[in-house]
Design a protein around this motif. Sequence first.
Motif, PDB file in Angstrom:
ATOM      1  N   LYS A 207       1.111  -1.201   0.073  1.00  0.00           N
ATOM      2  CA  LYS A 207       0.094  -0.401  -0.154  1.00  0.00           C
ATOM      3  C   LYS A 207       0.719   1.396   0.237  1.00  0.00           C
ATOM      4  O   LYS A 207       1.531   1.729   0.797  1.00  0.00           O
ATOM      5  CB  LYS A 207      -1.091  -0.684   1.005  1.00  0.00           C
TER       6      LYS A 207
ATOM      7  N   ALA B  38       2.172  -3.502   3.393  1.00  0.00           N
ATOM      8  CA  ALA B  38       1.126  -3.146   4.856  1.00  0.00           C
ATOM      9  C   ALA B  38       0.109  -3.892   5.146  1.00  0.00           C
ATOM     10  O   ALA B  38      -1.353  -3.491   4.008  1.00  0.00           O
ATOM     11  CB  ALA B  38       1.310  -1.731   4.738  1.00  0.00           C
ATOM     12  N   PRO B  39       0.453  -5.314   5.018  1.00  0.00           N
ATOM     13  CA  PRO B  39      -0.921  -5.948   4.890  1.00  0.00           C
ATOM     14  C   PRO B  39      -1.912  -5.828   5.916  1.00  0.00           C
ATOM     15  O   PRO B  39      -1.275  -6.136   6.919  1.00  0.00           O
ATOM     16  CB  PRO B  39      -0.164  -7.260   4.786  1.00  0.00           C
ATOM     17  N   ASP B  40      -3.208  -6.313   5.701  1.00  0.00           N
ATOM     18  CA  ASP B  40      -4.336  -5.571   7.111  1.00  0.00           C
ATOM     19  C   ASP B  40      -4.836  -6.813   6.888  1.00  0.00           C
ATOM     20  O   ASP B  40      -5.205  -7.459   5.957  1.00  0.00           O
ATOM     21  CB  ASP B  40      -5.478  -4.796   5.500  1.00  0.00           C
TER      22      ASP B  40
ATOM     23  N   GLU C 140      -7.201  -7.978   9.136  1.00  0.00           N
ATOM     24  CA  GLU C 140      -8.360  -8.137   9.204  1.00  0.00           C
ATOM     25  C   GLU C 140      -8.427  -8.522   7.522  1.00  0.00           C
ATOM     26  O   GLU C 140     -10.075  -8.740   7.619  1.00  0.00           O
ATOM     27  CB  GLU C 140      -8.682  -7.141   9.512  1.00  0.00           C
ATOM     28  N   ASP C 141      -8.565  -8.566   6.411  1.00  0.00           N
ATOM     29  CA  ASP C 141      -8.506  -8.527   5.561  1.00  0.00           C
ATOM     30  C   ASP C 141      -9.202  -9.625   5.312  1.00  0.00           C
ATOM     31  O   ASP C 141      -7.930 -10.890   5.400  1.00  0.00           O
ATOM     32  CB  ASP C 141      -7.588  -8.381   4.408  1.00  0.00           C
TER      33      ASP C 141
ATOM     34  N   LYS D 128      -6.277 -13.003   6.353  1.00  0.00           N
ATOM     35  CA  LYS D 128      -6.662 -13.385   6.895  1.00  0.00           C
ATOM     36  C   LYS D 128      -7.039 -15.729   6.452  1.00  0.00           C
ATOM     37  O   LYS D 128      -5.848 -16.069   6.880  1.00  0.00           O
ATOM     38  CB  LYS D 128      -7.943 -13.219   7.455  1.00  0.00           C
TER      39      LYS D 128
END
Length: 370
Positions: free
Chosen positions: A346, A351-353, A355-356, A360
């Motif tokens: 990102k 910057a892995p999310d 909660e995606d 996940k």
Amino acid sequence: MTVAVAVTRERREGEARAALTPDTVKTLIASGATVTVEAGTGQGSSIPDSAYVEAGAAVAPDLQTVLAGADILLKVRCPTAQEISALKPGAVVVGMLDPTRETATIEALTAARVTAFAMERVPRISRAQVMDALSSQANLAGYRAVIEAASAFGRGFPMMMTAAGTVAPAKVFIMGVGVAGLQAIATARRLGAVVTATDVRPATKEQVESLGAKFLAVDDEEFRNAQTAGGYAKEMSAEYQAKQAALVGEHLKKQDIVITTALIPGRPAPRLVTADQVATMKPGSVLIDLAVETGGNVEGAQADQAVTTANGATILGFSNLPARIAADATALYARNLAAFVGLLIKDGALAPDLEDEILKAALVTGEGSA
């Protein structure tokens, strides 16, 4: 700041695929990454090092140089111990990691404080279709299975009418109608075979018939409820398996080629064809087992070997059919990976999310994983 993406040569025996193509290198660079590729990475997929360089990647001569400072390592199969030890803490590994069986590798990644994502665990939702590596590789495996069967079979596939007489079409039976099975049906039909297919999921009947094949199954209440919400087959009861085995047993006696593709995620492959059933098949018949790597659907199948039975049937077990069509398999898998990496980067930073829902589901080591 840019994200350093590394791709190493696959070291598992028989693995000809690569994790990236020159086209996907360009995609990653456009997203704000730099790409370093180990020399010889694309050799098995007919991609020279120079093609990676032209796409903007750096080509490094050895493993240590490729992985020095890497933020993301992209793999086809599990990384080796040497690769894991060369990664910095906090790095990310993405590949077909087979976490239910490659437990030692997962433990090593955890100990190295590396975050790892298994492409097999990408959920089957609309947003993730472009990342569905299982489907992209299974599609090619189904095609290649028919080609391997045609090569091993001592007769032709289509009906042929000649002045010397008529050649009857081959009878092909597909067991397991997922992505690989459907492509096998379509390919066998294109070659002119008479095709039948079976699966425990009732929804596949219409798909089979739409491809011009005949569906074979014991149609009872258990069969009509034999599919998970995720679209996978459930393991059937012993009673149903006995009834289905009797139906299939009679059908097998008349078949020239059998291709089995049945898999249950995280569990051994179900036994679909017994040795006794193989013994009833015609001399010269061919059985192709695509599930041999997880125990096999056909009794007597051996990984990457041809087994000839006493009655003259041949059982072929292929542990990695996509690698036998490596250029196309690499092209599709690399697009799956590039799309997945798009979730990790990102604004030019890693910057892995977590909660995606896609990340996940695919996470096997790292923050929040077991």
